[in-house]
Every structure is written in structure tokens, then in C-alpha cells.
Write a protein that holds these residues in place. Structure first.
Motif, PDB file in Angstrom:
ATOM      1  N   TYR A  92      -4.070  12.796  -8.918  1.00 40.79           N
ATOM      2  CA  TYR A  92      -5.122  12.027  -8.247  1.00 40.79           C
ATOM      3  C   TYR A  92      -6.022  11.351  -9.275  1.00 40.79           C
ATOM      4  CZ  TYR A  92      -9.049  10.979  -5.207  1.00 40.79           C
ATOM      5  OH  TYR A  92     -10.048  10.336  -4.528  1.00 40.79           O
ATOM      6  N   ARG A  93      -6.373  12.059 -10.318  1.00 42.37           N
ATOM      7  CA  ARG A  93      -7.212  11.487 -11.382  1.00 42.37           C
ATOM      8  C   ARG A  93      -6.489  10.309 -12.043  1.00 42.37           C
ATOM      9  NH1 ARG A  93      -9.743  16.192 -13.697  1.00 42.37           N
ATOM     10  NH2 ARG A  93      -7.725  16.793 -13.346  1.00 42.37           N
ATOM     11  N   ALA A  94      -5.213  10.478 -12.369  1.00 41.19           N
ATOM     12  CA  ALA A  94      -4.433   9.399 -12.984  1.00 41.19           C
ATOM     13  C   ALA A  94      -4.312   8.212 -12.031  1.00 41.19           C
ATOM     14  CB  ALA A  94      -3.049   9.906 -13.378  1.00 41.19           C
ATOM     15  N   PHE A  95      -4.108   8.486 -10.748  1.00 43.70           N
ATOM     16  CA  PHE A  95      -4.014   7.431  -9.745  1.00 43.70           C
ATOM     17  C   PHE A  95      -5.317   6.631  -9.701  1.00 43.70           C
ATOM     18  CE2 PHE A  95      -4.919   6.070  -5.391  1.00 43.70           C
ATOM     19  CZ  PHE A  95      -3.875   5.177  -5.199  1.00 43.70           C
ATOM     20  N   LYS A  96      -6.436   7.322  -9.732  1.00 43.79           N
ATOM     21  CA  LYS A  96      -7.723   6.627  -9.693  1.00 43.79           C
ATOM     22  C   LYS A  96      -7.905   5.737 -10.919  1.00 43.79           C
ATOM     23  CE  LYS A  96     -10.979   8.249  -6.797  1.00 43.79           C
ATOM     24  NZ  LYS A  96     -12.223   8.825  -6.419  1.00 43.79           N
ATOM     25  N   VAL A  97      -7.475   6.206 -12.080  1.00 46.52           N
ATOM     26  CA  VAL A  97      -7.625   5.425 -13.313  1.00 46.52           C
ATOM     27  C   VAL A  97      -6.674   4.233 -13.316  1.00 46.52           C
ATOM     28  CG1 VAL A  97      -7.255   5.471 -15.818  1.00 46.52           C
ATOM     29  CG2 VAL A  97      -8.497   7.333 -14.690  1.00 46.52           C
ATOM     30  N   ARG A  98      -5.420   4.462 -12.948  1.00 43.96           N
ATOM     31  CA  ARG A  98      -4.399   3.421 -13.071  1.00 43.96           C
ATOM     32  C   ARG A  98      -4.397   2.416 -11.925  1.00 43.96           C
ATOM     33  NH1 ARG A  98       0.378   7.554 -14.688  1.00 43.96           N
ATOM     34  NH2 ARG A  98      -0.498   8.180 -16.682  1.00 43.96           N
ATOM     35  N   VAL A  99      -4.750   2.866 -10.732  1.00 43.43           N
ATOM     36  CA  VAL A  99      -4.614   1.985  -9.574  1.00 43.43           C
ATOM     37  C   VAL A  99      -5.976   1.614  -8.973  1.00 43.43           C
ATOM     38  CG1 VAL A  99      -3.600   1.743  -7.276  1.00 43.43           C
ATOM     39  CG2 VAL A  99      -2.340   2.938  -9.066  1.00 43.43           C
ATOM     40  N   VAL A 100      -6.718   2.605  -8.567  1.00 41.42           N
ATOM     41  CA  VAL A 100      -7.960   2.338  -7.843  1.00 41.42           C
ATOM     42  C   VAL A 100      -8.973   1.612  -8.721  1.00 41.42           C
ATOM     43  CG1 VAL A 100      -9.846   3.353  -6.517  1.00 41.42           C
ATOM     44  CG2 VAL A 100      -7.551   4.308  -6.329  1.00 41.42           C
ATOM     45  N   ALA A 101      -9.125   2.030  -9.970  1.00 41.37           N
ATOM     46  CA  ALA A 101     -10.116   1.412 -10.854  1.00 41.37           C
ATOM     47  C   ALA A 101      -9.799  -0.061 -11.115  1.00 41.37           C
ATOM     48  CB  ALA A 101     -10.194   2.180 -12.168  1.00 41.37           C
ATOM     49  N   ARG A 102      -8.515  -0.426 -11.026  1.00 40.07           N
ATOM     50  CA  ARG A 102      -8.118  -1.823 -11.247  1.00 40.07           C
ATOM     51  C   ARG A 102      -8.129  -2.644  -9.966  1.00 40.07           C
ATOM     52  NH1 ARG A 102      -2.627  -1.574 -14.113  1.00 40.07           N
ATOM     53  NH2 ARG A 102      -2.604   0.616 -13.590  1.00 40.07           N
ATOM     54  N   SER A 103      -8.477  -2.021  -8.856  1.00 38.87           N
ATOM     55  CA  SER A 103      -8.500  -2.735  -7.577  1.00 38.87           C
ATOM     56  C   SER A 103      -9.844  -3.433  -7.402  1.00 38.87           C
ATOM     57  CB  SER A 103      -8.272  -1.743  -6.433  1.00 38.87           C
ATOM     58  OG  SER A 103      -9.433  -0.949  -6.249  1.00 38.87           O
ATOM     59  N   SER A 104      -9.997  -4.080  -6.264  1.00 38.56           N
ATOM     60  CA  SER A 104     -11.272  -4.747  -5.978  1.00 38.56           C
ATOM     61  C   SER A 104     -12.225  -3.835  -5.207  1.00 38.56           C
ATOM     62  CB  SER A 104     -11.007  -6.035  -5.190  1.00 38.56           C
ATOM     63  OG  SER A 104     -10.357  -5.711  -3.970  1.00 38.56           O
ATOM     64  N   ILE A 105     -11.905  -2.570  -5.104  1.00 37.80           N
ATOM     65  CA  ILE A 105     -12.762  -1.620  -4.396  1.00 37.80           C
ATOM     66  C   ILE A 105     -14.021  -1.399  -5.223  1.00 37.80           C
ATOM     67  CG2 ILE A 105     -12.958   0.746  -3.537  1.00 37.80           C
ATOM     68  CD1 ILE A 105      -9.866   0.646  -3.151  1.00 37.80           C
ATOM     69  N   GLU A 106     -15.160  -1.631  -4.604  1.00 37.04           N
ATOM     70  CA  GLU A 106     -16.429  -1.534  -5.331  1.00 37.04           C
ATOM     71  C   GLU A 106     -16.801  -0.098  -5.670  1.00 37.04           C
ATOM     72  OE1 GLU A 106     -19.563  -3.806  -3.529  1.00 37.04           O
ATOM     73  OE2 GLU A 106     -18.221  -5.511  -3.206  1.00 37.04           O
ATOM     74  N   ASP A 107     -16.702   0.792  -4.696  1.00 32.73           N
ATOM     75  CA  ASP A 107     -17.090   2.188  -4.922  1.00 32.73           C
ATOM     76  C   ASP A 107     -15.839   3.055  -4.961  1.00 32.73           C
ATOM     77  OD1 ASP A 107     -18.267   4.661  -5.118  1.00 32.73           O
ATOM     78  OD2 ASP A 107     -19.386   4.529  -3.240  1.00 32.73           O
ATOM     79  N   VAL A 108     -15.219   3.165  -6.134  1.00 26.63           N
ATOM     80  CA  VAL A 108     -13.955   3.899  -6.259  1.00 26.63           C
ATOM     81  C   VAL A 108     -14.124   5.376  -5.913  1.00 26.63           C
ATOM     82  CG1 VAL A 108     -12.951   2.299  -7.907  1.00 26.63           C
ATOM     83  CG2 VAL A 108     -14.219   4.278  -8.743  1.00 26.63           C
ATOM     84  N   GLY A 109     -15.356   5.869  -5.939  1.00 26.13           N
ATOM     85  CA  GLY A 109     -15.605   7.265  -5.585  1.00 26.13           C
ATOM     86  C   GLY A 109     -15.319   7.567  -4.130  1.00 26.13           C
ATOM     87  N   THR A 110     -15.247   6.534  -3.296  1.00 26.46           N
ATOM     88  CA  THR A 110     -14.984   6.746  -1.867  1.00 26.46           C
ATOM     89  C   THR A 110     -13.505   6.878  -1.557  1.00 26.46           C
ATOM     90  OG1 THR A 110     -14.876   4.371  -1.394  1.00 26.46           O
ATOM     91  CG2 THR A 110     -17.040   5.428  -1.227  1.00 26.46           C
ATOM     92  N   VAL A 111     -12.643   6.604  -2.535  1.00 30.60           N
ATOM     93  CA  VAL A 111     -11.202   6.619  -2.294  1.00 30.60           C
ATOM     94  C   VAL A 111     -10.657   8.029  -2.489  1.00 30.60           C
ATOM     95  CG1 VAL A 111      -8.970   5.688  -2.990  1.00 30.60           C
ATOM     96  CG2 VAL A 111     -11.005   4.231  -3.035  1.00 30.60           C
TER      97      VAL A 111
END
Length: 170
Positions: A92-111
Motif C-alpha cells: 500500500y505504501r509503495a502504491f501510494k508513492v508510485r501511483v497515487v502521488a503521481r495522480s491528480s488527487i489533491e489529498d492523497v491521504g484520503t486514498v
């Protein structure tokens, strides 16, 4: 858990399907289990998804060759960088770094995994996919769960009901 337990042998590219046959759980050590009875399922995949999986497999094979004998081959579709089963939090941590952080989602903490699942179900329903098919893809035992959680998203239900019997009105 189902994603982390998936093996390449579960993918049938010719038929464009993936079989959900096991899940990975971790209580200290990695343990593969069969999913709940109704959660064993075969899911059809789009060509776009198959293309992503092909690229992922190619990258995984290149990485495997690069690290050589230290690769542990369990045939996992989504292994750690050494080929071993992931720990859920690490994945999950790797997913957040590799995918979510590079997305247009403003608050990645909500994912979270739950929000991703909820988003997918919501988009399927708003696109007109039946609750039966959404329930099947999510591994719900019946449509009751799906309808209870997502009924408010079914597009135009009242409007369809209002006009459904117009042909009978004299």
C-alpha cells in the motif's frame, strides 16, 4: 489480499479473463488462502487492462533478470522487488508513492483500498453496469450488499420508473 495472491497462471490472455483463486494474508508470515466461497470468481478484462498487465509482466521479467538468483519466483503477479509476497502495508505504501502521488488527487491521504474499491463500484454503476455484475466483480455474495451501499448512485432510477409504464396509460 486477492490482488497480492494473484499469480500469472490465474491470467488467461486468450480469453481475456483473470481467475480469483486465492488471497494473501499476513499474520507474521505470508499465507495464501482460498477466498470466501462466493469470492472465487472469473473476471473479464478489457484490452486496455491486458495491455497494462503485459507491460507490467515485461518490466517484472526485466527486473527479475537484473537481480538474478536473489529473485524468489512464486509466479506472483504483484510480488515485492525480490519476488516474495508483499506485506500489505508495504504494498500500500509503495502504491501510494508510485501511483497515487503521481495522480491528480489533491489529498492523497484520503486514498485507501476501500475508497478505490468504492470509486470503481460507483463508476461502474453510473456507467449503467448492473448491480449483479458490480456485485460479481467485487466478490459480494449477493446484490443486497451492493444495492444497500450503492443504490443512491444508480442513475435515473426514479425517472425510468416514472416512464416505464407510459405505454399502458390511455
Amino acid at each position: 489480499g486477492e490482488l497480492l495472491g494473484m499469480r500469472w497462471s490465474d491470467l488467461d490472455i486468450e480469453r481475456s479473463v483473470v481467475h480469483v483463486r486465492r488471497s494473501l494474508s499476513r499474520v507474521g508470515t505470508a499465507e495464501f488462502n482460498e477466498p470466501k466461497a462466493r469470492s472465487r470468481r472469473t473476471l473479464e478484462l478489457s484490452e486496455a487492462t491486458l495491455q497494462v498487465l503485459r507491460r507490467h509482466r515485461l518490466a517484472q521479467n526485466e527486473h527479475r533478470l537484473l537481480i538474478g538468483e536473489s529473485w524468489q519466483d512464486d509466479g506472483l503477479m504483484f510480488p515485492s522487488s525480490r519476488g516474495t509476497p508483499w506485506g500489505g502495508k508495504n504494498f500500500y505504501r509503495a502504491f501510494k508513492v508510485r501511483v497515487v502521488a503521481r495522480s491528480s488527487i489533491e489529498d492523497v491521504g484520503t486514498v485507501t483500498w476501500h475508497t478505490l474499491r468504492h470509486t470503481a463500484a460507483s463508476h461502474w454503476l453510473m456507467a449503467g453496469v448492473t448491480t449483479f455484475e458490480v456485485a460479481r466483480r467485487l466478490g459480494h455474495g449477493s446484490t443486497n450488499i451492493t444495492e444497500r451501499v450503492y443504490a443512491h448512485l444508480l442513475p435515473g432510477g426514479q425517472q425510468k420508473s416514472a416512464h416505464a409504464l407510459d405505454h399502458l396509460v390511455g
